[in-house]
Each structure stands twice: as structure tokens, then as C-alpha cells.
Design a protein around this motif. Structure first.
Motif, short mmCIF file in Angstrom:
data_model
loop_
_atom_site.label_atom_id
_atom_site.label_comp_id
_atom_site.label_asym_id
_atom_site.label_seq_id
_atom_site.Cartn_x
_atom_site.Cartn_y
_atom_site.Cartn_z
N LEU A 79 0.82 -1.22 0.00
CA LEU A 79 0.00 0.00 0.00
C LEU A 79 0.86 1.28 0.00
O LEU A 79 0.57 2.20 -0.78
N GLY A 118 -9.87 0.78 5.96
CA GLY A 118 -9.75 -0.67 6.08
C GLY A 118 -9.90 -1.13 7.51
O GLY A 118 -10.57 -2.14 7.79
N TRP A 123 -9.00 -2.49 -0.53
CA TRP A 123 -8.47 -2.80 0.80
C TRP A 123 -9.60 -3.02 1.81
O TRP A 123 -9.50 -3.89 2.68
#
Length: 423
Positions: free
Chosen positions: A49, A72, A133
Motif C-alpha cells: 500500500l 480498512g 483494501w
């Protein structure tokens, strides 16, 4: 005073308090499944990420990473206890065959979560990354809820410290193997996501297919209508459970403060020549420290019957590691801190996990209650970015961030003294 819910011998196997020690092959398969899910959790957060967002939005990478990981984590906060509550109520039958209530969630979470990682590999905007995500977090938290319940479902209390130690190792080892995969073997960001997707499926499927999962008779299934109301566990009626949640939340909040910006810390504060390589070295040292202590501490806790003193010592060691980074943000000190942090967290992982299984309110709600505990793992990932980003950017930089990490960790470990029913 909170105690483990007594379970008469007349109750079905799915609800009975386990008395037969689990064997090495069962522990090995659970270890592998946890390894897969933690690879899927941590490798994107630490490497994939940040890389992906750094390419998409280089000018705002800190803020955008905080937004994506925060969304997330919010999804995880909601998904984990809900999936746990549903698994507590799962009575799956196909013809004359009755299936257990946990493995379907382990298998489904792994397969659909892997698909979410495949979609993440194709994301080219911050919004697409955030959606992918969030989907991955929902799936892997459903998987984690069922895997976490395996310990109180099948492991006797006197064996839980040692088993929790083995189950705790994948939290660090999964990151190491994941980072090696995505930095040394599959160096392209998209290929890294695909490699992690394949790993989580290959590691989780054997546990779901080869271990026993006792079915829940429909006569003992909690009513669905009380599912949402049952998410609340009264601190008044179950104070030890509440204190266990608070202590876990604070220690994990400190962990979130200390780890979210580690790659950027090496880049911008320590200024190492190869930040990604440096991150891998620190993760390896952290893992070595964790593996050296977690199983030993869990077994010592089992033998002594004591849990709280181990949790307190672990918190103090982790706080010292954070203070070293705050005082001297250099590469040699980062090496020392990584070893100390791993050693302290290894003790904490095994012993606190065993402690928590001893304060669960009811056998019928093990996965749901552990899902509520897992909110204490996930919620700091929401709050952590919101607090740590302003500290780094406006309120003193990385020294202030790691000093805050130490203070929060000490508070979390000391509050374990409030738990009365576990020595």
C-alpha cells in the motif's frame, strides 16, 4: 468476578470446555492458516500500500495512506465481531452431512479475500485502492474470527499459553515472508499482491479441510434476532472482559503509532540509503526477537498459572524500545529497538491471548466475544493514523510519535492489574 462459563458434560462438543490437549499436527495447520492471514494483513500495510499510494499520489502519500488504512481498519472493526457472531450460529448441513461452524468462514474468507487482493493489484486510483483494501479487510477478518475461536474451542486452559505462542509467531513471520516475497521475488507491486493472494489460499485450505470442526446442533444455536444486541458485552456484568479489551486496545494503539510510518521513518528521519531493504532487516530482527520469547513465555505462563506479570513486563520492554527510537533516531538504535520490540511483543502475544480466553463470558459466543476483543486490535488502526499523522507533520515529528508510543504502551500493560479472575 468474571469466570469462564461452565459447560456441563451434556452440552455438545462444539460448546464443551476442551479437556484433551491438541497435537502437534493440529498446531502446525493452525500455524499455517494464521501465517496466511497475517501475510495478507501486514504485507500490504507495510510495503504494497505505501508503494502503490506513493506512486499514485506522491505529494500526499502520508495522508492518503492514513485514509486508506483507516477505512480498512474501520471495516475490520465491524466485520470481525459480526463474522464471529455468525460463525457462532452456523449450522451448515448438506444432505446427511453436518459441517462445523468455523471452517466455512476460514475457507470463504481466504478465497474471497484473495480475490480482493487480485483486484487491488489492478487499482490505479486512491479510491480504487481504498475499495479493494476494505473488501480485503472484511474477508480476512471473517477468516481471522474463525481462526481465533479455534483456541478456546479446542485447546485446554493449561495448554493455551504455549499454543497461543505458536499462533502468535505468524503475526511477525507472515510479514517477513510477505516482505521477502514482494521485495526480493515479486518486485513489481501488482505481482506482489498476486503472490500474497496465492499464499493465503495455499496456507489456509489445509486447516479448513484436514482438522475437526464440531457441528453445532440447531437446538443450541443462538437466535439471530439477538445478534446485534448481543454485540454489547456489559462491563458491569463482565468487568474482567472489559479490562482485557481496554488493555489490548491501548497496547495495540501504541503498536499502530510505532509501525504505520516505519518505512517513511527510515526514509525521512533515519535517511538510510535503501529504506525498503532497511525495513526488511528491521522486520527480520523483530521477528527473531518475537520467536525467541513467545512460545517460551507462553509455556512459562502455563506452568506458573500466572498471566498478568508477563503482560506488564512485555509492555515495559516495548516502551523502552520506543523511547530509544524517540531519543536517538539512528540506524544502529533502530536495530536495537527492533530486537527489543520483538522480544516484548512476543511475550505479550502469547500470554495476553491466553489470558483473554479465560475471561470470555459464554461458550456459546466464543467467536463473537473474541471478535469484540479483535476490535481492540483493529480500532487502533483507525485511530492510529488520525493521531499519528498530525504528530509527525505538526507536533514534533517522529521523536514525539515514539514517545507517545511508549506512554500508551505502558498504560495498556499496567491496567492488566484491574483483571481479578486471572492471576
Amino acid at each position: 468476578m468474571t469466570t469462564v462459563d461452565p459447560t456441563p458434560a451434556s452440552l455438545p462438543a462444539a460448546l464443551a470446555e476442551p479437556t484433551v490437549p491438541v497435537r502437534r499436527n493440529w498446531i502446525a495447520l493452525l500455524f499455517a492458516a494464521n501465517l496466511g492471514v497475517w501475510m495478507a494483513f501486514f504485507t500490504p500495510i507495510q510495503v504494497l500500500l505505501p508503494q502503490q499510494i506513493g506512486q499514485i499520489a506522491p505529494a500526499d502519500k502520508e495522508t492518503m495512506l492514513a485514509v486508506v488504512t483507516g477505512l480498512g481498519a474501520l471495516a475490520a472493526v465491524l466485520a470481525n465481531p459480526l463474522a464471529g457472531a455468525l460463525s457462532d450460529r452456523t449450522c451448515l448441513r448438506v444432505g446427511r452431512w453436518a459441517f462445523g461452524r468455523r471452517h466455512v468462514w476460514t475457507l470463504g474468507g481466504a478465497l474471497v479475500g484473495a480475490l480482493a487482493l487480485v483486484l487491488l493489484a489492478q487499482a490505479r486510483t486512491v479510491a480504487a485502492v481504498a475499495v479493494g483494501w476494505v473488501a480485503a479487510q472484511v474477508c480476512f477478518n471473517a477468516m481471522l474470527a474463525s481462526l481465533t475461536a479455534a483456541v478456546p474451542d479446542r485447546v485446554p486452559v493449561a495448554q493455551r499459553g504455549g499454543v497461543s505462542g505458536w499462533v502468535g509467531i505468524p503475526q511477525a513471520l507472515g510479514l517477513v515472508l510477505g516482505v521477502v516475497l514482494v521485495t526480493a521475488v515479486f518486485t513489481d507491486n501488482s505481482a506482489g499482491y498476486l503472490a500474497i493472494a496465492a499464499a493465503v489460499v495455499l496456507l489456509a485450505v489445509p486447516f479448513a479441510l484436514r482438522t475437526t470442526d464440531d457441528p453445532l446442533p440447531r437446538t443450541h444455536r443462538p437466535a439471530l434476532r439477538g445478534l446485534l444486541a448481543g454485540m454489547w458485552v456489559s462491563p458491569r456484568h463482565h468487568p474482567d472482559f472489559a479490562w482485557a479489551w481496554i488493555t489490548r486496545f491501548l497496547v495495540q494503539l501504541g503498536n499502530a503509532f510505532g509501525t504505520l510510518y516505519l518505512l517513511y521513518f527510515l526514509t525521512d528521519e533515519v535517511r538510510v540509503a535503501d529504506p525498503e531493504g532497511g525495513l526488511l532487516v528491521l522486520i527480520l530482527l523483530y521477528t527473531a526477537g518475537l520467536m525467541a520469547t513467545t512460545v517460551i513465555a507462553g509455556r512459562l505462563s502455563d506452568r506458573s498459572g500466572k498471566r498478568k506479570i508477563f503482560v506488564i513486563v512485555a509492555g515495559m520492554v516495548m516502551a523502552v524500545a520506543a523511547l530509544l527510537l524517540a531519543a536517538t533516531p539512528t540506524w544502529p538504535m533502530a536495530i536495537v529497538a527492533a530486537l527489543l520490540l520483538g522480544a516484548g511483543y512476543g511475550v505479550y502475544l502469547s500470554v495476553d491471548a491466553a489470558l483473554i480466553t479465560q475471561v470470555l463470558p459464554k461458550a456459546t459466543d466464543r467467536a463473537k466475544d473474541l471478535g469484540v476483543i479483535n476490535i481492540a486490535n483493529s480500532a487502533p488502526q483507525v485511530l492510529g493514523p488520525a493521531v499519528s499523522a498530525p504528530i509527525v507533520v505538526y507536533l514534533g515529528g517522529y521523536p514525539a510519535l515514539y514517545a507517545t508510543t511508549a506512554a500508551v504502551t505502558v498504560l495498556g500493560s499496567v491496567l492488566v492489574l484491574k483483571i481479578r479472575s486471572v492471576p
